[in-house]
Design a protein around this motif. Structure first.
Motif, mmCIF file in Angstrom:
data_model
loop_
_atom_site.group_PDB
_atom_site.id
_atom_site.type_symbol
_atom_site.label_atom_id
_atom_site.label_comp_id
_atom_site.label_asym_id
_atom_site.label_seq_id
_atom_site.Cartn_x
_atom_site.Cartn_y
_atom_site.Cartn_z
ATOM 1 N N HIS A 168 0.804 -1.222 0.000
ATOM 2 C CA HIS A 168 0.000 0.000 0.000
ATOM 3 C C HIS A 168 0.837 1.271 0.000
ATOM 4 C CE1 HIS A 168 -3.849 -2.002 0.503
ATOM 5 N NE2 HIS A 168 -3.357 -2.721 1.489
ATOM 6 N N SER A 169 2.129 1.156 0.354
ATOM 7 C CA SER A 169 2.974 2.363 0.375
ATOM 8 C C SER A 169 4.436 1.969 0.223
ATOM 9 C CB SER A 169 2.789 3.139 1.694
ATOM 10 O OG SER A 169 3.304 2.386 2.772
ATOM 11 N N GLN A 273 -12.495 19.060 13.085
ATOM 12 C CA GLN A 273 -11.534 20.088 12.645
ATOM 13 C C GLN A 273 -10.308 19.423 12.007
ATOM 14 O OE1 GLN A 273 -10.644 22.325 16.184
ATOM 15 N NE2 GLN A 273 -12.745 23.062 16.392
ATOM 16 N N ALA A 274 -9.984 18.228 12.508
ATOM 17 C CA ALA A 274 -8.832 17.486 11.977
ATOM 18 C C ALA A 274 -8.938 16.042 12.418
ATOM 19 C CB ALA A 274 -7.525 18.073 12.511
ATOM 20 N N LEU A 275 -8.222 15.179 11.698
ATOM 21 C CA LEU A 275 -8.047 13.794 12.134
ATOM 22 C C LEU A 275 -6.632 13.676 12.676
ATOM 23 C CD1 LEU A 275 -9.031 10.736 12.077
ATOM 24 C CD2 LEU A 275 -7.625 10.559 10.017
ATOM 25 N N LEU A 276 -6.490 13.107 13.862
ATOM 26 C CA LEU A 276 -5.156 12.847 14.414
ATOM 27 C C LEU A 276 -4.774 11.402 14.104
ATOM 28 C CD1 LEU A 276 -5.420 14.531 17.926
ATOM 29 C CD2 LEU A 276 -3.795 15.148 16.122
ATOM 30 N N MET A 277 -3.597 11.202 13.502
ATOM 31 C CA MET A 277 -3.095 9.842 13.244
ATOM 32 C C MET A 277 -1.784 9.689 13.988
ATOM 33 S SD MET A 277 -3.926 9.036 9.298
ATOM 34 C CE MET A 277 -3.662 7.266 9.469
ATOM 35 N N THR A 278 -1.755 8.783 14.954
ATOM 36 C CA THR A 278 -0.623 8.714 15.875
ATOM 37 C C THR A 278 -0.027 7.302 15.992
ATOM 38 O OG1 THR A 278 -2.326 8.451 17.573
ATOM 39 C CG2 THR A 278 -1.398 10.650 17.299
ATOM 40 N N PRO A 279 0.133 6.597 14.866
ATOM 41 C CA PRO A 279 0.615 5.215 14.982
ATOM 42 C C PRO A 279 2.049 5.137 15.487
ATOM 43 C CG PRO A 279 0.548 5.872 12.685
ATOM 44 C CD PRO A 279 -0.091 6.986 13.460
ATOM 45 N N GLY A 286 -3.161 3.531 6.019
ATOM 46 C CA GLY A 286 -3.944 4.429 6.869
ATOM 47 C C GLY A 286 -5.196 4.866 6.124
ATOM 48 N N ASN A 287 -6.136 3.923 5.986
ATOM 49 C CA ASN A 287 -7.390 4.226 5.267
ATOM 50 C C ASN A 287 -8.053 5.476 5.798
ATOM 51 O OD1 ASN A 287 -7.230 1.983 3.672
ATOM 52 N ND2 ASN A 287 -8.821 0.821 4.719
ATOM 53 N N VAL A 288 -7.969 5.643 7.122
ATOM 54 C CA VAL A 288 -8.736 6.719 7.737
ATOM 55 C C VAL A 288 -8.257 8.101 7.268
ATOM 56 C CG1 VAL A 288 -9.393 5.313 9.724
ATOM 57 C CG2 VAL A 288 -7.322 6.699 9.839
ATOM 58 N N ALA A 289 -7.006 8.187 6.809
ATOM 59 C CA ALA A 289 -6.515 9.478 6.294
ATOM 60 C C ALA A 289 -7.317 9.888 5.066
ATOM 61 C CB ALA A 289 -5.030 9.372 5.943
ATOM 62 N N ILE A 290 -7.557 8.929 4.165
ATOM 63 C CA ILE A 290 -8.298 9.265 2.929
ATOM 64 C C ILE A 290 -9.770 9.512 3.253
ATOM 65 C CG2 ILE A 290 -8.813 8.571 0.556
ATOM 66 C CD1 ILE A 290 -5.792 8.775 1.257
ATOM 67 N N GLU A 291 -10.297 8.718 4.188
ATOM 68 C CA GLU A 291 -11.709 8.911 4.540
ATOM 69 C C GLU A 291 -11.922 10.321 5.105
ATOM 70 O OE1 GLU A 291 -11.776 4.823 6.627
ATOM 71 O OE2 GLU A 291 -13.814 5.129 5.880
ATOM 72 N N ARG A 304 5.881 9.367 9.217
ATOM 73 C CA ARG A 304 6.442 8.029 9.086
ATOM 74 C C ARG A 304 5.356 7.152 8.461
ATOM 75 N NH1 ARG A 304 7.773 6.502 14.978
ATOM 76 N NH2 ARG A 304 5.599 6.472 15.562
ATOM 77 N N GLY A 305 5.778 6.111 7.734
ATOM 78 C CA GLY A 305 4.837 5.139 7.188
ATOM 79 C C GLY A 305 3.913 5.715 6.130
ATOM 80 N N GLY A 306 2.811 5.005 5.884
ATOM 81 C CA GLY A 306 1.871 5.383 4.827
ATOM 82 C C GLY A 306 1.353 6.808 4.937
ATOM 83 N N PRO A 307 0.935 7.266 6.144
ATOM 84 C CA PRO A 307 0.391 8.622 6.229
ATOM 85 C C PRO A 307 1.353 9.687 5.701
ATOM 86 C CG PRO A 307 -0.125 7.411 8.221
ATOM 87 C CD PRO A 307 0.777 6.524 7.405
ATOM 88 N N ALA A 308 2.665 9.463 5.848
ATOM 89 C CA ALA A 308 3.636 10.455 5.367
ATOM 90 C C ALA A 308 3.643 10.536 3.838
ATOM 91 C CB ALA A 308 5.030 10.117 5.886
#
Ligand code: UDP
Length: 369
Positions: A168-169, A273-279, A286-291, A304-308
């Protein structure tokens, strides 16, 4: 029947673009339970993307799975434990009457009806079976390197079966020795399911499985520091961890909203206001980033990782120093600089089902050539 490709002047032309495909889901949870994490939505999205490209699709999944509008075969058996909880030296283990074993036994019996089988399980068994099936297997590897046993079998598959492994990344691929041969298909979403929300409410969101590797404690600490309400959505996978969080942050401004359907989730997420992604691990995607972006919600994630690879720093959100709560809190204070419509546009451009269908078609074309 197989559809072969003709090679003209070193370019590949598919004779027929219609394949009969078998998708074998994750054995860690039924589709719709949340236990399978992002893979559940990925199976659904990929099935729809392939149907829209004119392929025929059947999904094999654990009993009690729910998947509207897509041919589904449910297989009974005991669920597999998740690889991320096992440790690097973990041996390969299956429970009695394993659903993983049963899924692949069924796949073996019906394999001649299909042109290609796409595996979504991050488990040693289907990787090992690549050499024993007569129908080509493609594996969409859903996590980075976690155990030595899986690393070893994946390296063997990469060596013996060119183009059999998808990721996926690039960051996820880089955790494996076979990174340079991995097919990066990213992910794709049915964006019509997500409504763009131009204005935000008075809270930020955290979405995912509640399990230590997802780092929810950092989001709670950052929301507390920035004095903003935090709404948490997702299945509680590790109850000990969750109860520790409740004890550790008795006064923190957070609210647990449960595990919601995609329809309910996008409504609630859209007003954030924002989504926090803290893996705390190398998140494969990180599906939730696109959602979130599909709803117009900026994403604040560790770099780091896919979200980056998903977040465009300063345009669709902020990428911050990994594991730094002050950096998260600082980014929460700078959300005014992000245009919510740029977030939606980014999701539409890179992560539509159509774009995903094209990437999958190109991958399968190489594998079958
Ligand atoms: N999810 C959901 N309802 C919720 C919370 C989460 O359907 O209330 C889904 C979300 O849509 C996403 C998945 O859970 O597809 C989490 O996937 P992600 O790739 O972000 O992380 P993973 O669980 O695979 O590590």
């Amino acid at each position: 029947m197989r559809y072969w490709n003709l090679v003209f002047s070193s370019r590949i032309f598919p004779v027929s673009n219609s394949l009969n495909l078998l998708l074998v889901s994750t054995p860690v949870g039924p589709l719709g339970s949340g236990l399978g994490g992002g893979v559940e939505l990925t199976v659904r999205n990929i099935a729809i993307a392939l149907l829209q490209k004119g392929h025929r699709v059947t999904v094999l999944a654990p009993a009690t799975s729910a998947l509207e509008g897509i041919p589904l075969i449910c297989i009974p058996g005991n669920l597999q434990t998740t690889a991320q909880t096992e440790g690097r030296d973990a041996p390969v283990m299956l429970p009695e009457d394993s659903v993983l074993g049963n899924l692949w036994d069924h796949a073996r019996q019906i394999q001649s009806d299909y042109d290609l089988i796409l595996n979504f399980a991050y488990d040693w068994l289907p990787f090992y079976l690549t050499a024993f099936f007569t129908t080509p297997l493609a594996h969409l590897v859903s996590m980075g390197s976690l155990t030595n046993a899986t690393d070893r079998i994946l390296a063997q598959v990469a060596d013996r079966f060119p183009h059999a492994l998808g990721v996926h990344s690039l960051a996820q691929a880089a955790t494996f020795s076979w990174a340079s041969t991995a097919e990066n298909v990213k992910n794709g979403f049915d964006l019509s399911q997500y409504e763009f929300c131009p204005t935000a409410g008075d809270y930020v969101a955290w979405v995912g499985r509640i399990s230590p590797e997802k780092g929810l404690q950092d989001a709670i600490a950052a929301a507390t520091a920035a004095q903003v309400r935090l709404k948490i959505f997702g299945v509680i996978q590790d109850w000990d961890y969750w109860e520790k969080l409740l004890l550790q942050y008795p006064e923190a401004p957070f609210e647990y909203c449960g595990f919601l359907s995609t329809q309910e989730l996008q409504q609630a997420l859209g007003q954030a206001q924002a989504l926090l992604m803290t893996p705390h691990w190398v998140e494969a995607f990180g599906n939730v980033a696109i959602e979130a972006m599909a709803c117009g919600v900026p994403v604040i994630a560790y770099q780091r990782g896919g979200p980056a690879e998903i977040v465009n720093h300063g345009v669709t959100g902020w990428l911050v120093e990994p594991d730094s709560v002050p950096a998260l809190a600082n980014a929460l204070r700078n959300l005014g600089q992000i245009d919510r419509s740029a977030c939606r546009l980014h999701a539409e451009t890179e992560y539509s089902l159509d774009a995903m269908g094209d990437r999958l078609g190109a991958w399968f074309g190489k594998l079958l050539a």
